[in-house]
Design a protein around this motif. Structure first.
Motif, PDB file in Angstrom:
ATOM      1  N   ILE A  55       3.117   1.005  10.162  1.00 50.58           N
ATOM      2  CA  ILE A  55       3.191   0.011   9.083  1.00 50.58           C
ATOM      3  C   ILE A  55       3.927  -1.225   9.602  1.00 50.58           C
ATOM      4  N   PRO A  56       3.267  -2.376   9.696  1.00 57.80           N
ATOM      5  CA  PRO A  56       3.928  -3.566  10.248  1.00 57.80           C
ATOM      6  C   PRO A  56       5.030  -4.073   9.321  1.00 57.80           C
ATOM      7  N   LEU A  57       6.168  -4.370   9.882  1.00 50.78           N
ATOM      8  CA  LEU A  57       7.277  -4.914   9.095  1.00 50.78           C
ATOM      9  C   LEU A  57       7.150  -6.435   9.053  1.00 50.78           C
ATOM     10  N   VAL A  58       6.200  -6.861   8.235  1.00 55.71           N
ATOM     11  CA  VAL A  58       5.932  -8.285   8.010  1.00 55.71           C
ATOM     12  C   VAL A  58       5.823  -8.469   6.509  1.00 55.71           C
ATOM     13  N   ASP A  59       6.702  -9.282   5.949  1.00 52.59           N
ATOM     14  CA  ASP A  59       6.717  -9.473   4.498  1.00 52.59           C
ATOM     15  C   ASP A  59       5.379 -10.009   4.006  1.00 52.59           C
ATOM     16  N   GLY A  60       4.788  -9.280   3.048  1.00 50.81           N
ATOM     17  CA  GLY A  60       3.517  -9.684   2.479  1.00 50.81           C
ATOM     18  C   GLY A  60       2.299  -9.164   3.209  1.00 50.81           C
ATOM     19  N   ALA A  61       2.508  -8.455   4.325  1.00 45.90           N
ATOM     20  CA  ALA A  61       1.367  -7.940   5.090  1.00 45.90           C
ATOM     21  C   ALA A  61       0.573  -6.944   4.255  1.00 45.90           C
ATOM     22  N   GLU A  62      -0.739  -7.097   4.257  1.00 49.21           N
ATOM     23  CA  GLU A  62      -1.637  -6.178   3.553  1.00 49.21           C
ATOM     24  C   GLU A  62      -2.639  -5.643   4.572  1.00 49.21           C
ATOM     25  N   PHE A  63      -2.878  -4.348   4.544  1.00 47.88           N
ATOM     26  CA  PHE A  63      -3.740  -3.751   5.562  1.00 47.88           C
ATOM     27  C   PHE A  63      -4.447  -2.529   5.004  1.00 47.88           C
ATOM     28  N   GLU A  64      -5.563  -2.191   5.630  1.00 46.05           N
ATOM     29  CA  GLU A  64      -6.342  -1.023   5.220  1.00 46.05           C
ATOM     30  C   GLU A  64      -6.168   0.094   6.246  1.00 46.05           C
ATOM     31  N   SER A  65      -6.024   1.313   5.749  1.00 37.85           N
ATOM     32  CA  SER A  65      -5.881   2.470   6.616  1.00 37.85           C
ATOM     33  C   SER A  65      -6.684   3.618   6.028  1.00 37.85           C
ATOM     34  N   ARG A  66      -7.738   4.032   6.742  1.00 41.37           N
ATOM     35  CA  ARG A  66      -8.576   5.161   6.320  1.00 41.37           C
ATOM     36  C   ARG A  66      -9.055   5.015   4.874  1.00 41.37           C
ATOM     37  N   GLY A  67      -9.497   3.817   4.524  1.00 44.46           N
ATOM     38  CA  GLY A  67     -10.034   3.580   3.197  1.00 44.46           C
ATOM     39  C   GLY A  67      -8.995   3.325   2.126  1.00 44.46           C
ATOM     40  N   GLN A  68      -7.722   3.276   2.498  1.00 48.32           N
ATOM     41  CA  GLN A  68      -6.648   2.974   1.560  1.00 48.32           C
ATOM     42  C   GLN A  68      -6.013   1.640   1.934  1.00 48.32           C
ATOM     43  N   VAL A  69      -5.659   0.850   0.933  1.00 48.96           N
ATOM     44  CA  VAL A  69      -5.068  -0.466   1.172  1.00 48.96           C
ATOM     45  C   VAL A  69      -3.598  -0.435   0.757  1.00 48.96           C
ATOM     46  N   PHE A  70      -2.743  -0.948   1.633  1.00 50.01           N
ATOM     47  CA  PHE A  70      -1.307  -0.986   1.394  1.00 50.01           C
ATOM     48  C   PHE A  70      -0.777  -2.398   1.603  1.00 50.01           C
ATOM     49  N   ARG A  71       0.381  -2.668   1.021  1.00 47.89           N
ATOM     50  CA  ARG A  71       1.078  -3.940   1.208  1.00 47.89           C
ATOM     51  C   ARG A  71       2.547  -3.646   1.509  1.00 47.89           C
TER      52      ARG A  71
END
Length: 276
Positions: A142-158
């Motif tokens: 999980i990148p420690l960048v404020d506001g970063a949004e990313f998809e992982s195995r069909g799930q989206v996290f922020r």
């Protein structure tokens, strides 16, 4: 008294074998770390059977954790799984920082600091490397960048930075549901998952917190049986007496009615064989 918390892994190659991976070459890349985290979440379940079912003391010493989780083919909770994983990353040449955190699930109050996490640094960039949270959790670093949004195995996290020191991990929803919402479908409400304090923790700090989790009557770990693991196309879990299996085809749910059925499910879906 606490020396065992800082010991090296007894057999590193056996740990990689437990994950179904070849020992990677150093230095590790972000892709390497993603692959290792996913393999760990699929191979080693999150579970609290020693606490809830057997009322056994939990040791955080590396030799004892190795014997239970790697040699004994069991799982554990965050203080166990992330401790062992931290030792593996260090052996692979990764700079790691043990840290503490808390669940952000809505319980009507601020949950106490009862989570042990890892912040790893690769090529000057910092990531949460999480294999010990029950879920939902990303199957990648999980990148420690404020506001970063990313998809992982069909799930989206922020990821959000709060109060200059707390990294919040937010589950935004499945990529499919979010795409449907953009086309006018039902809106998806983001769900806070957990937060990590961006400050180093001593390994000894984890001992009293783990003791509370494993013994206190108010701890969710002493109240509820929890077993879960990620699969290639979803996840499988037992919470209390409810078995849930999520695949690409859909969701299966049923009540576990007998101890024999529970043991059968453990062996079939979690590769855990309990003693008689």
């Amino acid at each position: 008294m606490y020396e065992e918390l800082y010991e090296d892994l007894p057999d590193v190659d056996r740990y990689w074998e437990r994950l179904g991976l070849d020992r990677p070459k150093s230095p590790l890349t972000k892709d390497d770390l993603d692959r290792i985290i996913f393999a760990h979440q699929c191979s080693i379940p999150f579970e609290n059977l020693d606490v809830c079912d057997y009322h056994r003391p939990i040791s955080l010493g590396i030799p004892e954790l190795f014997e239970k989780i790697v040699a004994g083919k069991r799982g554990g909770y965050c203080f166990e799984l992330n401790a062992l994983f931290d030792a593996l990353l260090k052996d692979a040449g990764v700079e790691t920082m043990p840290c503490l955190g808390r669940s952000l699930k809505d319980r009507g109050y601020v949950y106490p600091i009862l989570h042990r996490g890892i912040i790893a640094t690769l090529d000057g960039r910092r990531y949460i490397a999480e294999v010990g949270y029950g879920g939902p959790t990303p199957a990648c670093a999980i990148p420690l960048v404020d506001g970063a949004e990313f998809e992982s195995r069909g799930q989206v996290f922020r990821v959000e930075l709060h109060d200059s020191c707390w990294w919040h991990v937010i589950y935004c929803g499945s990529a499919a549901k979010l795409a449907a919402a953009k086309e006018g479908g039902e809106a998806v409400e983001p769900a806070p998952v957990f937060a990590l304090l961006d400050a180093p923790a001593a390994l000894t700090d984890c001992v009293p917190l783990s003791y509370y989790c494993s013994t206190h009557p108010d701890s969710v770990f002493t109240q509820w049986r929890m077993v879960n693991r990620r699969t290639e196309d979803g996840n499988v879990s037992i919470t209390k007496d409810r078995f849930v299996r999520v695949t690409a085809e859909g969701k299966e749910t049923r009540i576990v009615e007998t101890d024999a059925e529970f043991r059968t499910l453990l062996e079939a879906y979690f590769d855990i064989v309990l003693p008689d």
